[in-house]
Design an enzyme around this catalytic site. Sequence first.
Site, PDB file in Angstrom:
ATOM      1  N   HIS A   1      -3.336   4.140  -2.664  1.00 33.26           N
ATOM      2  CA  HIS A   1      -4.328   3.363  -1.905  1.00 33.26           C
ATOM      3  C   HIS A   1      -4.905   4.211  -0.767  1.00 33.26           C
ATOM      4  O   HIS A   1      -6.108   4.145  -0.487  1.00 33.26           O
ATOM      5  CB  HIS A   1      -3.678   2.108  -1.319  1.00 33.26           C
ATOM      6  CG  HIS A   1      -3.102   1.171  -2.339  1.00 33.26           C
ATOM      7  ND1 HIS A   1      -1.746   1.020  -2.512  1.00 33.26           N
ATOM      8  CD2 HIS A   1      -3.694   0.342  -3.236  1.00 33.26           C
ATOM      9  CE1 HIS A   1      -1.520   0.132  -3.473  1.00 33.26           C
ATOM     10  NE2 HIS A   1      -2.682  -0.290  -3.934  1.00 33.26           N
TER      11      HIS A   1
ATOM     12  N   LEU B   1       0.814  -1.217   0.000  1.00 38.68           N
ATOM     13  CA  LEU B   1       0.000   0.000   0.000  1.00 38.68           C
ATOM     14  C   LEU B   1       0.847   1.266   0.000  1.00 38.68           C
ATOM     15  O   LEU B   1       1.908   1.318   0.613  1.00 38.68           O
ATOM     16  CB  LEU B   1      -0.943  -0.012   1.216  1.00 38.68           C
ATOM     17  CG  LEU B   1      -1.870  -1.232   1.311  1.00 38.68           C
ATOM     18  CD1 LEU B   1      -2.775  -1.121   2.539  1.00 38.68           C
ATOM     19  CD2 LEU B   1      -2.700  -1.412   0.047  1.00 38.68           C
TER      20      LEU B   1
HETATM   21  P1  AMP Z   1      -3.528  -2.466  -6.741  1.00 40.20           P
HETATM   22  O1  AMP Z   1      -3.166  -2.728  -5.318  1.00 40.20           O
HETATM   23  O2  AMP Z   1      -2.394  -2.067  -7.597  1.00 40.20           O
HETATM   24  O3  AMP Z   1      -4.378  -3.582  -7.322  1.00 40.20           O
HETATM   25  O4  AMP Z   1      -4.475  -1.192  -6.712  1.00 40.20           O
HETATM   26  C1  AMP Z   1      -5.617  -1.154  -5.892  1.00 40.20           C
HETATM   27  C2  AMP Z   1      -6.407   0.075  -6.230  1.00 40.20           C
HETATM   28  O5  AMP Z   1      -5.625   1.241  -5.978  1.00 40.20           O
HETATM   29  C3  AMP Z   1      -6.852   0.131  -7.688  1.00 40.20           C
HETATM   30  O6  AMP Z   1      -8.191   0.606  -7.746  1.00 40.20           O
HETATM   31  C4  AMP Z   1      -5.887   1.128  -8.275  1.00 40.20           C
HETATM   32  O7  AMP Z   1      -6.411   1.816  -9.386  1.00 40.20           O
HETATM   33  C5  AMP Z   1      -5.686   2.066  -7.110  1.00 40.20           C
HETATM   34  N1  AMP Z   1      -4.430   2.833  -7.268  1.00 40.20           N
HETATM   35  C6  AMP Z   1      -3.180   2.324  -7.446  1.00 40.20           C
HETATM   36  N2  AMP Z   1      -2.287   3.328  -7.595  1.00 40.20           N
HETATM   37  C7  AMP Z   1      -2.996   4.484  -7.526  1.00 40.20           C
HETATM   38  C8  AMP Z   1      -2.650   5.872  -7.624  1.00 40.20           C
HETATM   39  N3  AMP Z   1      -1.399   6.276  -7.829  1.00 40.20           N
HETATM   40  N4  AMP Z   1      -3.635   6.788  -7.508  1.00 40.20           N
HETATM   41  C9  AMP Z   1      -4.927   6.399  -7.309  1.00 40.20           C
HETATM   42  N5  AMP Z   1      -5.307   5.105  -7.204  1.00 40.20           N
HETATM   43  C10 AMP Z   1      -4.360   4.166  -7.316  1.00 40.20           C
END
Ligand code: AMP
Length: 284
Positions: free
Chosen positions: A29, A25
């Site tokens: 996140h 995270l």
């Molecule tokens: P992940 O853990 O990579 O599967 O991401 C979980 C959630 O966090 C997904 O909805 C991603 O789009 C969101 N997320 C990841 N990086 C970012 C970021 N830099 N800005 C906004 N949301 C993010």
Amino acid sequence: MKVFTRSRELASVRGGSFVPTMGALHRGHAALIAAAKASGGPVVVSIFVNPTQFGPAEDFERYPRPIKKDLELCEVAGVDAVFTPSETVIYPPGFVTEVRVPGYSEVMCGATRPGHFNGVATVVARLLGLVRPARAYFGWKDAQQLIIIRRLAEDLALGVSIQAVETVREPDGLAVSSRNAYLSSSEREKAPALYQALRKGETAAREGARAAEIVARVRRHLRAAGLAAEYVELRRVRDLAPIPENKPPFRIVSPSEGEKGGVLLAAAVRIGETRLIDNVRLGG
Ligand code: AMP
């Protein structure tokens, strides 16, 4: 803060806000969690590195899993419950169902990651079924994923409101991502050129450039920065339909259209072994 590993423990937090993640995270996140907190009701974060959305040559094994740090971030952010299921809780013996969102899933990132979005759609549908939230939060960072999940939630009448959160960036513009940790220092220096290139495209769009010209301008900037483009595309936010090459995309939608309107200018690049994605929205 409660930490649950079994689905039946989730009963006490149903009907709240849900943030599905793969852990590692970061501030991106945290922005999703903050948006979830702001809506009131219990906030559930899931941490599950979903094997079915990784290709055979992808980074499933080496994907970072700093669970202790993740739980600390959740605690500080005021999360009510963290769901950390094992693989057999998500895919118990006998699990065979696959959720697919055809048309949306084979383009853009789906073209080079076959089956990726089927894995995403299936795990998100399963998580939504287990957690049964009123609202679920996704980042614009993964715009194609967000658009696919909106589609499936509507098509399957899941009764969950899909909420989108703006991309959180480093001061130099690079979108915050767990995979940024894979970049060497020289690769990290090049990486902001991805967002800069997309911003050049956005400027061109505002100046009335046609789709083909916008894509060409983004590609030129990426090439000059030494980034290998996997794709650069203009697509409708609503349904990922491609924008015809001879159209000025900024005029296809009026800027007053809601966030579901507009046109997505998205790109994926390779920097060494690492694949980065980013996007900007035009007219949304
Ligand atoms: P992940 O853990 O990579 O599967 O991401 C979980 C959630 O966090 C997904 O909805 C991603 O789009 C969101 N997320 C990841 N990086 C970012 C970021 N830099 N800005 C906004 N949301 C993010």
